[in-house]
Structure formats: C-alpha cells, structure tokens
Design a protein around this motif. Structure first.
Motif, mmCIF file in Angstrom:
data_model
loop_
_atom_site.group_PDB
_atom_site.id
_atom_site.type_symbol
_atom_site.label_atom_id
_atom_site.label_comp_id
_atom_site.label_asym_id
_atom_site.label_seq_id
_atom_site.Cartn_x
_atom_site.Cartn_y
_atom_site.Cartn_z
ATOM 1 N N ALA A 99 -20.352 -11.503 24.757
ATOM 2 C CA ALA A 99 -20.244 -13.055 25.109
ATOM 3 C C ALA A 99 -21.890 -13.337 24.255
ATOM 4 O O ALA A 99 -21.793 -14.438 23.712
ATOM 5 C CB ALA A 99 -20.798 -13.099 26.494
ATOM 6 N N THR A 100 -22.845 -12.552 24.208
ATOM 7 C CA THR A 100 -23.945 -12.774 23.601
ATOM 8 C C THR A 100 -23.744 -12.852 22.065
ATOM 9 O O THR A 100 -24.298 -13.735 21.215
ATOM 10 C CB THR A 100 -25.128 -11.766 23.577
ATOM 11 N N PHE A 101 -22.800 -12.041 21.412
ATOM 12 C CA PHE A 101 -22.425 -12.224 20.105
ATOM 13 C C PHE A 101 -21.800 -13.555 19.770
ATOM 14 O O PHE A 101 -22.090 -14.184 18.691
ATOM 15 C CB PHE A 101 -21.566 -10.974 19.875
ATOM 16 N N VAL A 102 -21.053 -13.996 20.624
ATOM 17 C CA VAL A 102 -20.105 -15.290 20.410
ATOM 18 C C VAL A 102 -21.132 -16.532 20.645
ATOM 19 O O VAL A 102 -21.032 -17.255 19.551
ATOM 20 C CB VAL A 102 -19.012 -15.342 21.167
ATOM 21 N N THR A 103 -21.929 -16.418 21.597
ATOM 22 C CA THR A 103 -22.826 -17.403 22.033
ATOM 23 C C THR A 103 -23.969 -17.654 20.906
ATOM 24 O O THR A 103 -24.268 -18.677 20.380
ATOM 25 C CB THR A 103 -23.362 -17.264 23.095
ATOM 26 N N THR A 104 -24.507 -16.474 20.463
ATOM 27 C CA THR A 104 -25.441 -16.645 19.265
ATOM 28 C C THR A 104 -24.660 -17.440 17.973
ATOM 29 O O THR A 104 -25.344 -17.770 17.033
ATOM 30 C CB THR A 104 -26.261 -15.336 19.108
ATOM 31 N N ALA A 105 -23.541 -16.705 17.537
ATOM 32 C CA ALA A 105 -22.770 -17.260 16.537
ATOM 33 C C ALA A 105 -22.450 -18.461 16.651
ATOM 34 O O ALA A 105 -22.748 -19.188 15.580
ATOM 35 C CB ALA A 105 -21.404 -16.428 16.444
ATOM 36 N N ALA A 106 -22.291 -19.202 17.845
ATOM 37 C CA ALA A 106 -22.179 -20.481 17.914
ATOM 38 C C ALA A 106 -23.431 -21.496 17.680
ATOM 39 O O ALA A 106 -23.131 -22.571 17.071
ATOM 40 C CB ALA A 106 -21.459 -20.772 19.390
ATOM 41 N N MET A 107 -24.166 -20.840 17.838
ATOM 42 C CA MET A 107 -25.683 -21.359 17.541
ATOM 43 C C MET A 107 -25.885 -21.820 16.195
ATOM 44 O O MET A 107 -26.406 -22.552 15.804
ATOM 45 C CB MET A 107 -26.945 -20.663 18.178
ATOM 46 N N ARG A 108 -25.462 -20.856 15.141
ATOM 47 C CA ARG A 108 -25.506 -21.007 13.999
ATOM 48 C C ARG A 108 -24.561 -22.060 13.267
ATOM 49 O O ARG A 108 -24.424 -22.326 12.153
ATOM 50 C CB ARG A 108 -25.218 -19.649 13.111
ATOM 51 N N LYS A 109 -23.506 -22.475 14.034
ATOM 52 C CA LYS A 109 -22.443 -23.420 13.495
ATOM 53 C C LYS A 109 -22.745 -24.829 13.403
ATOM 54 O O LYS A 109 -22.069 -25.656 12.874
ATOM 55 C CB LYS A 109 -21.142 -23.114 14.303
ATOM 56 N N THR A 110 -23.722 -25.206 14.207
ATOM 57 C CA THR A 110 -24.221 -26.737 14.423
ATOM 58 C C THR A 110 -25.470 -26.757 14.651
ATOM 59 O O THR A 110 -26.018 -26.002 15.502
ATOM 60 C CB THR A 110 -23.220 -27.355 15.357
ATOM 61 N N ASP A 111 -26.190 -27.932 14.243
ATOM 62 C CA ASP A 111 -27.518 -28.212 14.559
ATOM 63 C C ASP A 111 -27.709 -29.078 16.028
ATOM 64 O O ASP A 111 -28.792 -29.168 16.455
ATOM 65 C CB ASP A 111 -28.306 -29.021 13.722
ATOM 66 N N ASP A 112 -26.568 -29.244 16.633
ATOM 67 C CA ASP A 112 -26.468 -30.102 17.880
ATOM 68 C C ASP A 112 -26.308 -29.087 18.991
ATOM 69 O O ASP A 112 -25.451 -28.498 18.996
ATOM 70 C CB ASP A 112 -25.171 -31.014 17.675
ATOM 71 N N LEU A 113 -27.476 -29.117 19.662
ATOM 72 C CA LEU A 113 -27.608 -27.990 20.646
ATOM 73 C C LEU A 113 -26.741 -28.358 21.797
ATOM 74 O O LEU A 113 -26.353 -27.243 22.333
ATOM 75 C CB LEU A 113 -29.077 -28.031 21.150
ATOM 76 N N ARG A 114 -26.265 -29.349 22.067
ATOM 77 C CA ARG A 114 -25.481 -29.543 23.206
ATOM 78 C C ARG A 114 -24.015 -29.282 22.673
ATOM 79 O O ARG A 114 -23.202 -28.415 23.539
ATOM 80 C CB ARG A 114 -25.258 -31.376 23.375
ATOM 81 N N VAL A 115 -23.547 -29.424 21.584
ATOM 82 C CA VAL A 115 -22.191 -28.936 20.898
ATOM 83 C C VAL A 115 -22.359 -27.468 21.262
ATOM 84 O O VAL A 115 -21.554 -26.657 21.446
ATOM 85 C CB VAL A 115 -21.908 -29.438 19.645
ATOM 86 N N LEU A 176 -44.172 -25.996 28.733
ATOM 87 C CA LEU A 176 -43.871 -24.646 28.732
ATOM 88 C C LEU A 176 -42.828 -24.253 27.773
ATOM 89 O O LEU A 176 -42.698 -22.901 27.462
ATOM 90 C CB LEU A 176 -43.317 -24.234 30.275
ATOM 91 N N LEU A 177 -42.011 -24.989 27.389
ATOM 92 C CA LEU A 177 -41.198 -24.536 26.207
ATOM 93 C C LEU A 177 -41.120 -25.709 25.143
ATOM 94 O O LEU A 177 -41.292 -26.839 25.574
ATOM 95 C CB LEU A 177 -39.697 -24.539 26.810
ATOM 96 N N ALA A 178 -41.009 -25.072 23.768
ATOM 97 C CA ALA A 178 -40.854 -25.962 22.895
ATOM 98 C C ALA A 178 -39.579 -26.614 22.864
ATOM 99 O O ALA A 178 -38.554 -26.241 23.497
ATOM 100 C CB ALA A 178 -41.101 -25.344 21.628
ATOM 101 N N ALA A 179 -39.481 -27.617 22.104
ATOM 102 C CA ALA A 179 -38.105 -28.171 22.212
ATOM 103 C C ALA A 179 -36.869 -27.474 21.427
ATOM 104 O O ALA A 179 -35.970 -27.478 21.992
ATOM 105 C CB ALA A 179 -38.142 -29.566 21.113
ATOM 106 N N ASP A 180 -37.456 -26.519 20.612
ATOM 107 C CA ASP A 180 -36.309 -25.623 20.003
ATOM 108 C C ASP A 180 -37.043 -24.098 19.734
ATOM 109 O O ASP A 180 -37.597 -24.032 18.638
ATOM 110 C CB ASP A 180 -35.579 -26.301 18.845
ATOM 111 N N ASP A 181 -37.123 -23.241 20.740
ATOM 112 C CA ASP A 181 -37.852 -22.066 20.394
ATOM 113 C C ASP A 181 -37.186 -21.303 19.535
ATOM 114 O O ASP A 181 -37.829 -20.352 18.860
ATOM 115 C CB ASP A 181 -37.939 -21.403 21.794
ATOM 116 N N ARG A 182 -35.917 -21.422 19.251
ATOM 117 C CA ARG A 182 -35.070 -20.659 18.164
ATOM 118 C C ARG A 182 -35.751 -20.880 16.941
ATOM 119 O O ARG A 182 -35.718 -19.871 16.182
ATOM 120 C CB ARG A 182 -33.491 -20.942 18.226
ATOM 121 N N GLN A 183 -36.172 -22.091 16.633
ATOM 122 C CA GLN A 183 -36.817 -22.279 15.233
ATOM 123 C C GLN A 183 -38.141 -21.529 15.325
ATOM 124 O O GLN A 183 -38.591 -20.896 14.153
ATOM 125 C CB GLN A 183 -37.128 -23.727 15.103
#
Length: 187
Positions: A99-115, A176-183
């Motif tokens: 599940a982690t592999f798939v969810t992290t892969a999805a994060m690279r597919k779009t810049d829209d965090l909701r999608v 307490l969190l940045a808008a996008d901590d992944r960056q």
C-alpha cells in the motif's frame, strides 16, 4: 524554533514540523492498534505518510506503525503465538508496504494533492487487499475476505484517512505543518 525580534515565537523549523507530524501519526497508530486490533488502518497511514513525507520516510513510518501494531497485538491483546498468526502478521506487513509503494507512486503522478491522495488511497487499498487475498494461497483465510469484511476494512481506512487529513489540515492551519512537507523532505 526561532524567535522573532519582538519576542513572539516564529514558525517551527521544518525538521520540528516533520518530527511532530511523525510522532502524531505514530501515536494515532497506537490508538488504532489498541482499538481496532487486526483492523488497524494501514492503508490510511500509508496514504497520509505519502502525502506528507518523503518516500523513504513514508516507508519508515509505515514500518514503525506495523511493528507497534504487532507488539500491541502479541504483547497486550493476546494474539495467539502460532505459525498461522505470525504468518498473517507477516502478510499484513507485506500488504502495508505494498500500500505504501502504491500511495507513494501516486504522489509522483500529479501535483494536485487531492487527486494524488484519492488515487493513492484507493490504489493502496486495492494493493493491500490483493496481497492479503494472495496470502490465502499459503495461509488459512478463516472467512476474512467476504465482501462485508472487505467493506468494513475499507470504511475503517477511509474514516481514519479522513481524520488524519483533518488533523493535517489543522496542523497546516496553525503552523505545525508546512503546506507541502514532501517538498521539504525531497530536498
């Protein structure tokens, strides 16, 4: 933490924000594990980790939450110490990492965090369940894969993900969190 010249507290450094978020999700995993036992929402944890942490840290967080879940199960909730129980524990761990592999892969597919969040969550759930269903080839299923059970696991994960998203939004709102901590973490 830095202090502004006027003495007011400035925003937390990115390292502190990441640490606070990781500690919060880990604490929630303890509560989920205690309350839900074997129905801990690993897909929700994987999806929120993928939305907020680097890929490596998302895997680390899911691994830590899995170990915590298993420790609570075997040490506090009395999971049976049988080969079957250890086998299902291992299968759940593999499923959580899938599940982690798939969810992290999805994060690279779009810049829209909701999608990305929706794609990651749904794809992560499918990956999680497919690994568990495949595990029935070597482990007894015990009726745990009826549509009703899979639906219940889906809703537990969906509600946990919604709650974690709400806490993420609150953390961003109060600083307490940045808008996008992944960056921050990708750098």
């Amino acid at each position: 933490m830095s202090i502004k010249d006027n003495g007011a507290m400035a925003s937390l450094s990115d390292g502190w924000k990441i640490g606070i978020w990781t500690a919060f999700v880990t604490a929630m995993s303890v509560l989920f594990s205690w309350a839900l036992a074997c129905a801990a929402p690993f897909v929700a944890i994987a999806a929120i980790a993928a939305l907020t942490l680097s890929r490596a840290n998302a895997f680390l967080l899911v691994g830590v939450t899995f170990v915590i879940n298993q420790a609570i199960g075997f040490l506090l909730l009395g999971y049976p110490t049988t080969a079957e129980s250890f086998g299902w524990g291992a299968a759940i761990g593999v499923a959580a990492f899938a599940a982690t592999f798939v969810t992290t892969a999805a994060m690279r597919k779009t810049d829209d965090l909701r999608v990305a969040g929706a794609m990651g969550f749904l794809g992560g759930f499918v990956a999680y369940e497919l690994v568990l269903i495949a595990s029935t080839m070597v482990l007894p299923a015990g009726g745990g894969f009826s549509l009703a059970v899979i639906g219940e696991i889906f809703w537990i994960n969906a509600l946990a993900f919604a709650g974690l998203l709400a806490f993420r939004w609150l953390g961003q709102t109060i600083g307490l969190l940045a808008a996008d901590d992944r960056q921050v973490l990708a750098a």
